[in-house]
Design a protein around this motif. Structure first.
Motif, PDB file in Angstrom:
ATOM      1  N   THR A  75      -5.007 -50.296 -78.369  1.00 43.08           N
ATOM      2  CA  THR A  75      -4.262 -49.507 -77.387  1.00 43.08           C
ATOM      3  C   THR A  75      -4.135 -50.256 -76.063  1.00 43.08           C
ATOM      4  O   THR A  75      -3.054 -50.302 -75.455  1.00 43.08           O
ATOM      5  CB  THR A  75      -4.962 -48.158 -77.162  1.00 43.08           C
ATOM      6  N   LEU A  76      -5.223 -50.873 -75.611  1.00 43.15           N
ATOM      7  CA  LEU A  76      -5.193 -51.563 -74.316  1.00 43.15           C
ATOM      8  C   LEU A  76      -4.411 -52.872 -74.408  1.00 43.15           C
ATOM      9  O   LEU A  76      -3.735 -53.250 -73.441  1.00 43.15           O
ATOM     10  CB  LEU A  76      -6.618 -51.814 -73.829  1.00 43.15           C
ATOM     11  N   ARG A  77      -4.477 -53.570 -75.526  1.00 40.64           N
ATOM     12  CA  ARG A  77      -3.654 -54.779 -75.686  1.00 40.64           C
ATOM     13  C   ARG A  77      -2.175 -54.416 -75.663  1.00 40.64           C
ATOM     14  O   ARG A  77      -1.352 -55.120 -75.062  1.00 40.64           O
ATOM     15  CB  ARG A  77      -4.006 -55.504 -76.987  1.00 40.64           C
ATOM     16  N   ALA A  78      -1.820 -53.317 -76.342  1.00 38.74           N
ATOM     17  CA  ALA A  78      -0.414 -52.884 -76.346  1.00 38.74           C
ATOM     18  C   ALA A  78       0.041 -52.542 -74.931  1.00 38.74           C
ATOM     19  O   ALA A  78       1.175 -52.847 -74.541  1.00 38.74           O
ATOM     20  CB  ALA A  78      -0.238 -51.688 -77.273  1.00 38.74           C
ATOM     21  N   ALA A  79      -0.853 -51.922 -74.147  1.00 43.17           N
ATOM     22  CA  ALA A  79      -0.502 -51.594 -72.762  1.00 43.17           C
ATOM     23  C   ALA A  79      -0.281 -52.859 -71.947  1.00 43.17           C
ATOM     24  O   ALA A  79       0.666 -52.952 -71.155  1.00 43.17           O
ATOM     25  CB  ALA A  79      -1.609 -50.745 -72.138  1.00 43.17           C
ATOM     26  N   ALA A  80      -1.147 -53.848 -72.117  1.00 45.24           N
ATOM     27  CA  ALA A  80      -0.995 -55.116 -71.389  1.00 45.24           C
ATOM     28  C   ALA A  80       0.329 -55.784 -71.732  1.00 45.24           C
ATOM     29  O   ALA A  80       0.988 -56.361 -70.862  1.00 45.24           O
ATOM     30  CB  ALA A  80      -2.163 -56.052 -71.710  1.00 45.24           C
ATOM     31  N   GLU A  81       0.735 -55.689 -72.988  1.00 50.27           N
ATOM     32  CA  GLU A  81       1.960 -56.360 -73.418  1.00 50.27           C
ATOM     33  C   GLU A  81       3.218 -55.618 -72.981  1.00 50.27           C
ATOM     34  O   GLU A  81       4.319 -56.103 -73.230  1.00 50.27           O
ATOM     35  CB  GLU A  81       1.926 -56.562 -74.937  1.00 50.27           C
TER      36      GLU A  81
ATOM     37  N   VAL B 126       0.050 -61.138 -58.875  1.00 53.15           N
ATOM     38  CA  VAL B 126       0.868 -59.945 -59.052  1.00 53.15           C
ATOM     39  C   VAL B 126       0.905 -59.547 -60.526  1.00 53.15           C
ATOM     40  O   VAL B 126       0.749 -58.373 -60.883  1.00 53.15           O
ATOM     41  CB  VAL B 126       2.292 -60.183 -58.517  1.00 53.15           C
ATOM     42  N   LEU B 127       1.096 -60.527 -61.394  1.00 53.82           N
ATOM     43  CA  LEU B 127       1.143 -60.231 -62.821  1.00 53.82           C
ATOM     44  C   LEU B 127      -0.183 -59.651 -63.296  1.00 53.82           C
ATOM     45  O   LEU B 127      -0.219 -58.659 -64.029  1.00 53.82           O
ATOM     46  CB  LEU B 127       1.482 -61.499 -63.612  1.00 53.82           C
ATOM     47  N   ALA B 128      -1.303 -60.256 -62.893  1.00 57.84           N
ATOM     48  CA  ALA B 128      -2.612 -59.753 -63.308  1.00 57.84           C
ATOM     49  C   ALA B 128      -2.831 -58.326 -62.807  1.00 57.84           C
ATOM     50  O   ALA B 128      -3.382 -57.473 -63.515  1.00 57.84           O
ATOM     51  CB  ALA B 128      -3.716 -60.671 -62.794  1.00 57.84           C
ATOM     52  N   GLY B 129      -2.368 -58.055 -61.581  1.00 53.89           N
ATOM     53  CA  GLY B 129      -2.491 -56.704 -61.046  1.00 53.89           C
ATOM     54  C   GLY B 129      -1.698 -55.697 -61.844  1.00 53.89           C
ATOM     55  O   GLY B 129      -2.152 -54.567 -62.076  1.00 53.89           O
ATOM     56  N   GLU B 130      -0.508 -56.087 -62.296  1.00 51.23           N
ATOM     57  CA  GLU B 130       0.305 -55.179 -63.098  1.00 51.23           C
ATOM     58  C   GLU B 130      -0.324 -54.952 -64.468  1.00 51.23           C
ATOM     59  O   GLU B 130      -0.335 -53.834 -64.991  1.00 51.23           O
ATOM     60  CB  GLU B 130       1.720 -55.734 -63.248  1.00 51.23           C
ATOM     61  N   VAL B 131      -0.879 -56.012 -65.065  1.00 51.61           N
ATOM     62  CA  VAL B 131      -1.576 -55.852 -66.347  1.00 51.61           C
ATOM     63  C   VAL B 131      -2.752 -54.899 -66.177  1.00 51.61           C
ATOM     64  O   VAL B 131      -2.976 -53.995 -66.995  1.00 51.61           O
ATOM     65  CB  VAL B 131      -2.052 -57.214 -66.892  1.00 51.61           C
ATOM     66  N   ARG B 132      -3.524 -55.088 -65.103  1.00 53.71           N
ATOM     67  CA  ARG B 132      -4.683 -54.218 -64.852  1.00 53.71           C
ATOM     68  C   ARG B 132      -4.230 -52.761 -64.693  1.00 53.71           C
ATOM     69  O   ARG B 132      -4.867 -51.841 -65.234  1.00 53.71           O
ATOM     70  CB  ARG B 132      -5.413 -54.700 -63.604  1.00 53.71           C
ATOM     71  N   ARG B 133      -3.144 -52.541 -63.960  1.00 51.43           N
ATOM     72  CA  ARG B 133      -2.654 -51.185 -63.765  1.00 51.43           C
ATOM     73  C   ARG B 133      -2.260 -50.535 -65.089  1.00 51.43           C
ATOM     74  O   ARG B 133      -2.570 -49.366 -65.350  1.00 51.43           O
ATOM     75  CB  ARG B 133      -1.455 -51.191 -62.812  1.00 51.43           C
ATOM     76  N   ARG B 134      -1.593 -51.305 -65.945  1.00 48.27           N
ATOM     77  CA  ARG B 134      -1.165 -50.766 -67.246  1.00 48.27           C
ATOM     78  C   ARG B 134      -2.373 -50.441 -68.125  1.00 48.27           C
ATOM     79  O   ARG B 134      -2.405 -49.416 -68.818  1.00 48.27           O
ATOM     80  CB  ARG B 134      -0.279 -51.792 -67.951  1.00 48.27           C
ATOM     81  N   VAL B 135      -3.363 -51.337 -68.126  1.00 45.76           N
ATOM     82  CA  VAL B 135      -4.543 -51.131 -68.963  1.00 45.76           C
ATOM     83  C   VAL B 135      -5.323 -49.904 -68.491  1.00 45.76           C
ATOM     84  O   VAL B 135      -5.747 -49.063 -69.296  1.00 45.76           O
ATOM     85  CB  VAL B 135      -5.422 -52.391 -68.961  1.00 45.76           C
ATOM     86  N   LEU B 136      -5.529 -49.793 -67.177  1.00 49.05           N
ATOM     87  CA  LEU B 136      -6.237 -48.626 -66.645  1.00 49.05           C
ATOM     88  C   LEU B 136      -5.480 -47.334 -66.956  1.00 49.05           C
ATOM     89  O   LEU B 136      -6.089 -46.311 -67.316  1.00 49.05           O
ATOM     90  CB  LEU B 136      -6.418 -48.777 -65.135  1.00 49.05           C
ATOM     91  N   GLY B 137      -4.157 -47.373 -66.838  1.00 46.68           N
ATOM     92  CA  GLY B 137      -3.358 -46.184 -67.127  1.00 46.68           C
ATOM     93  C   GLY B 137      -3.476 -45.761 -68.583  1.00 46.68           C
ATOM     94  O   GLY B 137      -3.616 -44.573 -68.891  1.00 46.68           O
ATOM     95  N   ALA B 138      -3.440 -46.738 -69.496  1.00 50.08           N
ATOM     96  CA  ALA B 138      -3.562 -46.421 -70.927  1.00 50.08           C
ATOM     97  C   ALA B 138      -4.953 -45.895 -71.252  1.00 50.08           C
ATOM     98  O   ALA B 138      -5.105 -44.956 -72.048  1.00 50.08           O
ATOM     99  CB  ALA B 138      -3.251 -47.662 -71.759  1.00 50.08           C
ATOM    100  N   ALA B 139      -5.981 -46.501 -70.649  1.00 47.93           N
ATOM    101  CA  ALA B 139      -7.349 -46.035 -70.890  1.00 47.93           C
ATOM    102  C   ALA B 139      -7.501 -44.578 -70.458  1.00 47.93           C
ATOM    103  O   ALA B 139      -8.148 -43.773 -71.149  1.00 47.93           O
ATOM    104  CB  ALA B 139      -8.341 -46.915 -70.146  1.00 47.93           C
ATOM    105  N   ASP B 140      -6.885 -44.208 -69.340  1.00 50.40           N
ATOM    106  CA  ASP B 140      -7.005 -42.847 -68.814  1.00 50.40           C
ATOM    107  C   ASP B 140      -6.126 -41.874 -69.578  1.00 50.40           C
ATOM    108  O   ASP B 140      -6.605 -40.857 -70.113  1.00 50.40           O
ATOM    109  CB  ASP B 140      -6.642 -42.859 -67.331  1.00 50.40           C
TER     110      ASP B 140
END
Length: 210
Positions: free
Chosen positions: A115-121, A162-176
């Motif tokens: 789930t988190l890998r899919a969010a990062a992608e 910026v890219l790493a921040g966006e990946v982190r935001r997506r991963v945190l959002g999917a986890a929640d």
């Protein structure tokens, strides 16, 4: 691969880390039968077995491409090592706590990692690799967890922060939102910069940082 229609052979010796698919088949048996070219009515019709085979097929396609890129020396040991590592990644792993501390809800590491890998992608041009979990500062069986995820970023990325921040935001959002998993930290590790195929997105995140 040549497909035979006779019943598959006996399953491999039991592995305590092996995964039982929702249909009841062991993951190791499904993989072994696919590699032997054996199939039966169940594996032909079962969506869980087909998904497991598709995962392994994608993995082996990636490893073959890696082997082709390393022409000039014996890549067989590297190929075996990559296969072993990713096979472990596809196993269920340990359970992770979901919901409040008084709830008895859990998700297996492998399912959470997918789930988190899919969010990062979902960040254009990003390809996610290993996704690992560790206990957060609070510890305990039902405490929060920290996530470490490795990604490949587009070579054309103008700002990796910026890219790493966006990946982190997506991963945190999917986890929640998708899992209900309490995550204290997301460690983004950019392990490679890769050229994108023609027609791929240029690596800018959708809408920029938020």
């Amino acid at each position: 691969m040549t497909t035979r229609t006779h019943p598959p052979g006996p399953p491999p010796p039991h592995d305590p880390d092996d995964e039982r698919l929702p249909c009841g088949r062991m993951l190791s048996r499904v993989w072994a039968d696919w590699e032997d070219g054996a199939t039966d009515a169940h594996t032909a019709d079962c969506p869980h077995c087909r998904e497991a085979v598709a995962d392994l097929d994608r993995l082996e396609t990636t490893v073959r491409a890696l082997r082709d890129d390393t022409a000039g020396y014996d890549a067989a040991p590297l190929t075996r090592r990559v296969m072993d590592v990713v096979r472990m990644e596809l196993r269920p792993g340990r359970p992770l706590p979901l919901g409040d501390h008084d709830e008895d809800l859990w998700v297996m590491e492998a399912a959470a990692a997918r789930t988190l890998r899919a969010a990062a992608e979902r960040v254009p041009g990003v390809r996610a690799g290993s996704c690992r979990f560790a206990p957060g500062p609070a510890g305990g069986a039902r405490g929060p967890v920290a996530v470490r995820i490795e990604v490949h970023a587009p070579l054309s990325t103008p700002d990796l922060h910026v890219l790493a921040g966006e990946v982190r935001r997506r991963v945190l959002g999917a986890a929640d939102r998708l899992l209900g998993l309490d995550v204290t930290d997301v460690d983004i590790r950019i392990t490679d910069l890769v050229e994108e195929p023609d027609g791929a997105p240029d690596g800018r995140t959708e809408g920029g940082p938020r």
